[in-house]
Design a protein around this motif. Structure first.
Motif, mmCIF file in Angstrom:
data_model
loop_
_atom_site.group_PDB
_atom_site.id
_atom_site.type_symbol
_atom_site.label_atom_id
_atom_site.label_comp_id
_atom_site.label_asym_id
_atom_site.label_seq_id
_atom_site.Cartn_x
_atom_site.Cartn_y
_atom_site.Cartn_z
ATOM 1 N N ILE A 1 -13.557 -3.093 7.386
ATOM 2 C CA ILE A 1 -12.352 -2.022 7.568
ATOM 3 C C ILE A 1 -12.339 -1.952 8.929
ATOM 4 N N ARG A 2 -10.850 -1.566 9.250
ATOM 5 C CA ARG A 2 -10.702 -1.385 10.843
ATOM 6 C C ARG A 2 -9.604 -0.286 10.894
ATOM 7 N N ILE A 3 -9.751 0.453 11.730
ATOM 8 C CA ILE A 3 -8.732 1.527 12.373
ATOM 9 C C ILE A 3 -7.438 1.031 12.183
ATOM 10 N N GLY A 4 -6.238 1.695 11.395
ATOM 11 C CA GLY A 4 -5.224 0.955 11.614
ATOM 12 C C GLY A 4 -4.777 0.458 10.324
ATOM 13 N N GLU A 5 -5.743 -0.167 9.858
ATOM 14 C CA GLU A 5 -5.336 -0.979 8.317
ATOM 15 C C GLU A 5 -4.800 -0.300 7.320
ATOM 16 N N THR A 6 -3.876 -0.887 6.616
ATOM 17 C CA THR A 6 -3.059 -0.046 5.451
ATOM 18 C C THR A 6 -3.541 -0.930 4.375
ATOM 19 N N PHE A 7 -3.903 -0.166 3.158
ATOM 20 C CA PHE A 7 -4.361 -1.035 1.861
ATOM 21 C C PHE A 7 -3.222 -0.227 0.773
ATOM 22 N N ILE A 8 -2.403 -1.100 0.235
ATOM 23 C CA ILE A 8 -1.828 -0.874 -1.006
ATOM 24 C C ILE A 8 -2.744 -0.691 -2.353
ATOM 25 N N HIS A 9 -2.876 0.182 -2.864
ATOM 26 C CA HIS A 9 -3.830 0.353 -4.064
ATOM 27 C C HIS A 9 -3.126 -0.183 -5.299
ATOM 28 N N ALA A 10 -3.838 -0.986 -6.131
ATOM 29 C CA ALA A 10 -3.213 -1.356 -7.397
ATOM 30 C C ALA A 10 -4.386 -1.402 -8.431
ATOM 31 N N PRO A 11 -4.174 -1.207 -9.708
ATOM 32 C CA PRO A 11 -2.799 -0.975 -10.328
ATOM 33 C C PRO A 11 -2.312 0.378 -10.121
ATOM 34 N N SER A 12 -1.002 0.725 -10.411
ATOM 35 C CA SER A 12 -0.426 2.097 -10.298
ATOM 36 C C SER A 12 -0.854 2.714 -11.161
ATOM 37 N N ARG A 13 -0.265 4.167 -11.590
ATOM 38 C CA ARG A 13 -0.886 4.759 -12.674
ATOM 39 C C ARG A 13 0.390 5.699 -13.275
ATOM 40 N N SER A 14 0.658 5.354 -14.614
ATOM 41 C CA SER A 14 1.652 6.057 -15.146
ATOM 42 C C SER A 14 1.179 7.449 -16.060
ATOM 43 N N PHE A 15 1.904 8.393 -15.832
ATOM 44 C CA PHE A 15 1.696 9.627 -16.545
ATOM 45 C C PHE A 15 2.421 9.739 -17.703
ATOM 46 N N PHE A 16 1.691 10.255 -18.878
ATOM 47 C CA PHE A 16 2.118 10.433 -20.210
ATOM 48 C C PHE A 16 2.194 11.863 -20.515
ATOM 49 N N ALA A 17 3.316 12.256 -21.296
ATOM 50 C CA ALA A 17 3.104 13.629 -21.791
ATOM 51 C C ALA A 17 1.938 14.066 -22.459
ATOM 52 N N GLU A 18 1.382 13.247 -23.291
ATOM 53 C CA GLU A 18 0.096 13.887 -23.983
ATOM 54 C C GLU A 18 -0.949 14.020 -22.886
ATOM 55 N N ASP A 19 -1.292 13.123 -21.874
ATOM 56 C CA ASP A 19 -2.082 13.147 -21.051
ATOM 57 C C ASP A 19 -1.878 14.739 -20.437
ATOM 58 N N SER A 20 -0.804 14.658 -19.851
ATOM 59 C CA SER A 20 -0.350 15.961 -19.035
ATOM 60 C C SER A 20 -0.647 17.228 -19.824
ATOM 61 N N VAL A 21 -0.314 17.312 -21.051
ATOM 62 C CA VAL A 21 -0.408 18.580 -21.848
ATOM 63 C C VAL A 21 -2.056 18.613 -22.118
ATOM 64 N N ARG A 22 -2.780 17.645 -22.435
ATOM 65 C CA ARG A 22 -3.963 17.735 -22.784
ATOM 66 C C ARG A 22 -4.849 18.361 -21.476
ATOM 67 N N HIS A 23 -4.485 17.706 -20.406
ATOM 68 C CA HIS A 23 -5.142 18.116 -19.003
ATOM 69 C C HIS A 23 -4.823 19.646 -18.826
ATOM 70 N N ALA A 24 -3.572 19.830 -19.059
ATOM 71 C CA ALA A 24 -3.084 21.356 -18.767
ATOM 72 C C ALA A 24 -4.093 22.353 -19.814
ATOM 73 N N TRP A 25 -3.951 21.975 -20.813
ATOM 74 C CA TRP A 25 -4.759 23.018 -21.637
ATOM 75 C C TRP A 25 -6.294 22.871 -21.458
ATOM 76 N N HIS A 26 -6.955 21.811 -20.917
ATOM 77 C CA HIS A 26 -8.302 21.809 -20.848
ATOM 78 C C HIS A 26 -8.491 22.805 -19.589
ATOM 79 N N ALA A 27 -7.690 22.867 -18.732
ATOM 80 C CA ALA A 27 -7.740 23.141 -17.156
ATOM 81 C C ALA A 27 -7.220 24.795 -17.480
ATOM 82 N N LEU A 28 -6.893 25.121 -18.918
ATOM 83 C CA LEU A 28 -6.506 26.710 -18.818
ATOM 84 C C LEU A 28 -5.328 26.849 -18.296
ATOM 85 N N GLU A 29 -4.229 25.968 -17.833
ATOM 86 C CA GLU A 29 -3.123 26.138 -17.232
ATOM 87 C C GLU A 29 -1.935 26.841 -18.157
#
Length: 149
Positions: A1-29
Motif C-alpha cells: 500500500i502506497r500513498i496516492g494509490e487508488t483501488f477500484i473495488h469489485a464487485p459492485s453492489r445492487s440495491f433491491f427494493a426488498e432489501d431497502s424496505v427490510r433495512h428501513a423497518w429494522h432501523a425503525l425508519e
C-alpha cells in the motif's frame, strides 16, 4: 500500500427494493421515502430510496477485502451523501490511500487512511468519506492463519 494509490473495488453492489424496505423497518425508519410504496409511486417516480446507513454499510463492505484483514475501523470523517441511492441502483467504489504508517503499539499492524468514493451506474457520486483503518501488515503473523482461515 502506497500513498496516492487508488483501488477500484469489485464487485459492485445492487440495491433491491426488498432489501431497502427490510433495512428501513429494522432501523425503525418511519420516513415514507424508504418503505411506503404508494408514496414512492406518487412522489418518487415509483422508486424507493435506499437508507443512507445501508449505503454506507454496503460501500464499506465493498472496500474491506481490498485492504486485507482489517483489524479495526478507527473512524469515519467527511461523510458526504450528495445524491440519493434508489432501489434498482448499482453502486461501485474506489479508494485512494491518503496515508500509511506502521502502528506505534502493534508491530504486526499498520494504520492506513483512505478516501472512498462511491458512484451509481450513471457514474454519479453518491457517497464519499475518509476512514482510518488498522490492518495487518503483509506477511505478518495473524490469528486468522493460526485458526485456519
Amino acid at each position: 500500500i502506497r500513498i496516492g494509490e487508488t483501488f477500484i473495488h469489485a464487485p459492485s453492489r445492487s440495491f433491491f427494493a426488498e432489501d431497502s424496505v427490510r433495512h428501513a423497518w429494522h432501523a425503525l425508519e418511519i420516513a415514507p421515502p424508504y418503505h411506503d410504496l404508494q408514496f414512492a409511486e406518487r412522489y418518487q417516480g415509483g422508486r424507493l430510496r435506499v437508507p443512507e446507513t445501508l449505503v454506507i454499510s454496503a460501500v464499506t463492505a465493498l472496500t474491506t477485502r481490498t485492504f486485507g484483514r482489517v483489524v479495526a475501523n478507527l473512524g469515519w470523517t467527511d461523510v458526504d451523501l450528495p445524491l440519493a441511492v434508489n432501489a434498482g441502483d448499482t453502486v461501485y467504489a474506489a479508494s485512494t490511500i491518503l496515508d500509511a504508517r506502521p502502528s506505534k503499539s502493534r508491530p504486526n499492524e499498520g494504520v492506513i487512511a483512505v478516501e472512498t468514493r462511491a458512484f451509481n451506474q450513471h457514474d454519479q457520486k453518491v457517497l464519499s468519506y475518509k476512514r482510518n483503518l488498522l490492518v495487518y501488515k503483509r506477511g505478518a503473523e495473524t490469528p486468522h492463519a493460526r485458526a485456519g482461515y
